[in-house]
Design an enzyme around this catalytic site. Structure first.
Site, short mmCIF file in Angstrom:
data_model
loop_
_atom_site.label_atom_id
_atom_site.label_comp_id
_atom_site.label_asym_id
_atom_site.label_seq_id
_atom_site.Cartn_x
_atom_site.Cartn_y
_atom_site.Cartn_z
CG HIS A 504 -16.72 -23.54 5.74
ND1 HIS A 504 -18.05 -23.68 6.08
CD2 HIS A 504 -16.04 -24.39 6.56
CE1 HIS A 504 -18.15 -24.56 7.06
NE2 HIS A 504 -16.96 -25.01 7.37
CD GLU A 505 -12.55 -25.58 6.40
OE1 GLU A 505 -12.24 -25.52 7.60
OE2 GLU A 505 -13.46 -26.32 5.99
CG HIS A 508 -14.04 -23.57 11.04
ND1 HIS A 508 -15.06 -23.69 11.96
CD2 HIS A 508 -14.35 -24.40 10.02
CE1 HIS A 508 -15.94 -24.56 11.49
NE2 HIS A 508 -15.55 -25.00 10.32
CG HIS A 511 -14.94 -19.60 16.49
ND1 HIS A 511 -15.68 -20.75 16.54
CD2 HIS A 511 -15.31 -18.90 17.59
CE1 HIS A 511 -16.46 -20.74 17.61
NE2 HIS A 511 -16.25 -19.62 18.27
ZN LIG Z 1 -16.52 -26.28 8.99
#
Ligand SMILES: [Zn+2]
Length: 720
Positions: A504-505, A508, A511
């Site tokens: 998940h991290e 980011h 991104h």
């Molecule tokens: Zn998040």
């Protein structure tokens, strides 16, 4: 001018990077620069590659003078733009603002990173002093009438300026930011708004400080090892270490910031479970100095007043205007549609659990503190899956390099090289240089994965340096988590949840690292809340993708791949407990929206009564599924920027499942798919209307169907 945001997972406690405001002229002259000179490590841009923060040179006492000087410098720069006698142009106003505030940007990024992940009383003091000042500083810029006049003039003639699309988007962005901050208000209303914002920043900071202390103090402490029956030897050793660290006798189970606590899945004593749960549930409601209830009631009241002042029926309506959902009604409609399938699935899960309890002649009715341990038994019975069997296959470094990095290599061609020559702020942190498929250097990636008592809970990503072609900066990003520190000599084994968090991290991080934009304000993760969790949640899908999973899920001792039958079990169990998980998330998200749709005319609320009423009204008052966060420790909404924004996690689940469906339909894990996604979505930041950007990539509006399917919530989908 850039408001750095920190991205939190659903279980994160937050760093209050307060966003604030004052008119430039009203800002009191400050004795800036007195303590600030070339000796301060923030004085000039970092000389390290990528302008990485010189953590080895930064001392606690460097932050405050640098922050003061940074605000003074930005005020001067912005004042010069506002006072410019030449007519406003895109270059002399908008671009000039993008270039302003670079010192403040440097110090803020480093300060909030360290204050969140490695804090101490000195940093806490700086934060409590500077948070309201930063708020006022921001207000000073966005409420400056002369500056707004220039922005508005450019905005009105934007179509005749022949700007490229990204520049045009930037003009609109600034105009909206000013209006959103209250630039159209009368002078007396602006004064009122400033007062509200400053009080809100102070209260929000007070909330964070209280909650950190409350969470620490509410740890479960015992001198009786028998009370910990069910925990593994390693967990008991860690509890003893935790006690030693706090100089208390016996054993300490520190609280995680969610309602449910990880140890509840193992503790066999119902008395201990109930006590640990009560500690968690009541952590911030003990009637002592760290009780947060008065603080949050006041924050809610002030926010309602702020919404009204800005011309909206409530705070949420104001807050959602620049989001993908656009209105609280749209967010509520989406959530309300999820309540029936989610609670129906939770009820059927509860029946399965009650059957196990009854089958053992338990003689009690399922309570929240029983859920995890009996759900685990249901899982074992139904799927014969034991989390302890799985963990040896999830050794941290292996998951990182052969899982997270490998997926990024397959999709985007990235490669990673560990760098030991960059300074870090805590032992155990690591730094990687990231390269594109053509060998060119792309970014720096830091990770700080282990739990510390002075680290905020949960996991998050933030930027030390934002990508911007205008400023000539390349991305430097960090992932922070709270994975259990193994006892000395033991390997760091992750749970399935931890593995998902890591992916998940890193979503980011991608991104942030793929950002390829001119302007820092539109770069990378600087997007709406209900979009920004989309790339991260999307990246979670690859954790379970067979070609990726097989590549990292290997036994830490033998290197043997996870046995096929265990893999098959994991797959069958994939939608297990989704009723519970979706419901607890919905309950928190609906609570958030109920608090923030209060009208300004509402009296100050009693948090406990308000919470009970709100959960009943939204059909989420399930005795056995408490909200993921209770109001009194809901850090996302009181201590950070997620007010009226927690629904974004669910909204972006819709987006991420819908996007993954596209990959499934187009051949899955391929470079072609990855590159297309990078080019059309991940590199674009906020340079285009986000709904349009999504639809252009997807070829259709997002649909809720893949979400119901992947989470096992679709009517008729079985839990197998
Ligand atoms: Zn998040």
């Amino acid at each position: 001018m850039l408001l750095t945001i920190t991205l939190l997972t659903m279980n994160t406690l937050v760093v209050a990077a307060a966003v604030v405001v004052m008119t430039l002229s009203a800002f009191p002259a400050m004795a800036s620069g007195a303590d600030f000179g070339p000796d301060n490590p923030f004085f000039a841009p970092s000389s390290l590659p990528f302008q990485a923060p010189p953590f080895d040179k930064i001392k606690d006492e460097d932050y405050q003078p640098a922050m003061e000087a940074g605000m003074a410098e930005e005020r001067k720069e912005v004042q010069a733009i506002a006072d410019d006698p030449t007519p406003p142009t895109f270059e002399n106003s908008i671009v000039a603002m993008e270039k302003s505030g670079q010192l403040l940007r440097r110090v803020r990024a480093a300060f909030f990173a360290v204050a969140g992940a490695n804090t101490n009383p000195a940093l806490q003091k700086v934060r409590s002093i500077e948070a309201p000042k930063l708020a006022a500083h921001q207000d000073a810029i966005y409420l400056d009438a002369k500056l707004f006049q220039r922005v508005a003039t450019i905005y009105k003639k934007r179509d005749s300026l022949k700007l490229d699309p990204e520049s045009l988007r930037l003009v609109k962005y600034y105009y909206d930011e000013f209006v959103h901050a209250g630039a159209n208000l009368s002078d007396s209303d602006k004064t009122e708004l400033k007062k509200l914002n400053e009080e809100l920043a102070t209260l929000s900071n007070a909330f964070s400080t209280k909650l950190l202390a409350a969470t620490k103090e509410a740890a479960y402490v015992t001198t009786d090892q028998a009370a910990l029956a069910g925990l593994s030897d390693a967990q008991i050793k860690a509890a003893a270490e935790a006690a030693k660290g706090r100089k208390v006798e016996g054993f300490v189970l520190p609280l995680q910031n969610t309602t449910q606590q990880p140890d509840l899945v193992s503790l066999s004593s119902r008395v201990t479970r109930q006590a640990l749960f009560a500690n968690s549930w009541e952590r911030a409601e003990r009637g002592d100095a760290n009780d947060t209830r008065d603080t949050i009631a006041r924050i809610a009241q002030l926010r309602a007043q702020k919404g009204k002042l800005l011309g909206y029926p409530n705070f949420a309506a104001w807050k959602l205007e620049d989001q993908m959902a656009k209105t609280p009604e749209a967010a509520l409609k989406f959530m309300n549609a999820l309540v029936p399938p989610a609670t129906a699935r939770a009820a059927s899960e509860a029946q399965d659990i009650q059957a196990v309890i009854d089958g053992k002649n338990g003689g009690f009715k399922l309570q929240p503190w029983d859920w995890d341990i009996y759900a685990e038994q249901v899982r074992k019975a139904k799927y014969d899956l034991d989390e302890e069997q799985v963990k040896p296959y999830f050794e941290l470094d292996n998951v990182l390099q052969n899982g997270v990095f490998f997926a990024a290599n397959q999709l985007y061609g990235l490669t990673f090289k560990e760098r030991k020559d960059f300074p870090v702020y805590a032992a155990g942190m690591r730094v990687f240089e990231v390269f594109n498929a053509d060998g060119s250097s792309l970014a720096l990636f830091y990770c700080d994965y282990f739990k510390r008592d002075n680290k905020q809970g949960g996991a998050w990503m933030s930027n030390y340096v934002d990508q911007s072609k205008l400023l000539g900066t390349r991305p430097v990003v960090v992932n922070v988590a709270n994975f259990s520190m193994p006892a000395p000599g033991e390997p760091a084994l992750l749970t399935s949840d931890d593995v998902r968090t890591m992916f998940h991290e890193f979503g980011h991080a991608l991104h942030g690292m793929f950002a390829n934009t001119e302007y820092p304000s539109l770069s990378g993760t600087e997007t709406a809340r209900d979009f920004v969790e989309f790339p991260s949640q999307f990246n979670e899908h690859w954790a379970a993708y067979p070609a990726v999973f097989q590549h990292y899920a290997k036994h830490y001792k033998t290197g043997a791949p996870m046995p096929a039958e265990l893999v098959a079990k994991i797959k069958r169990a994939a939608t297990f407990n989704q009723g519970y998980e979706t419901t607890e998330l919905l309950a928190a998200a609906e609570l958030d929206m109920m608090w923030h749709t209060l009208p300004a005319s509402a009296p100050i609320q009693k948090p406990d009564a308000f919470e009970t009423e709100a959960l009943q009204q939204t059909h989420l008052a399930l005795s056995y599924v408490p909200p993921r966060y209770r109001s009194s420790y809901f850090s996302h909404i009181w201590g950070s920027g997620y007010a009226a924004g927690y629904y974004a996690y669910l909204w972006t689940q819709m987006l991420d499942d819908d996007a993954y469906q596209w990959f499934e339909d187009h051949g899955g894990l391929t470079r072609a798919n990855g590159d297309r996604f990078r080019n059309m979505v991940l590199s674009r930041g906020n340079t285009e209307d986000l709904e349009k950007l999504y639809v252009a990539w997807r070829g259709a509006q997002p649909s809720i169907e893949p979400m119901l399917k992947y989470r096992g919530l679709a009517p008729g989908s079985s839990s197998k």
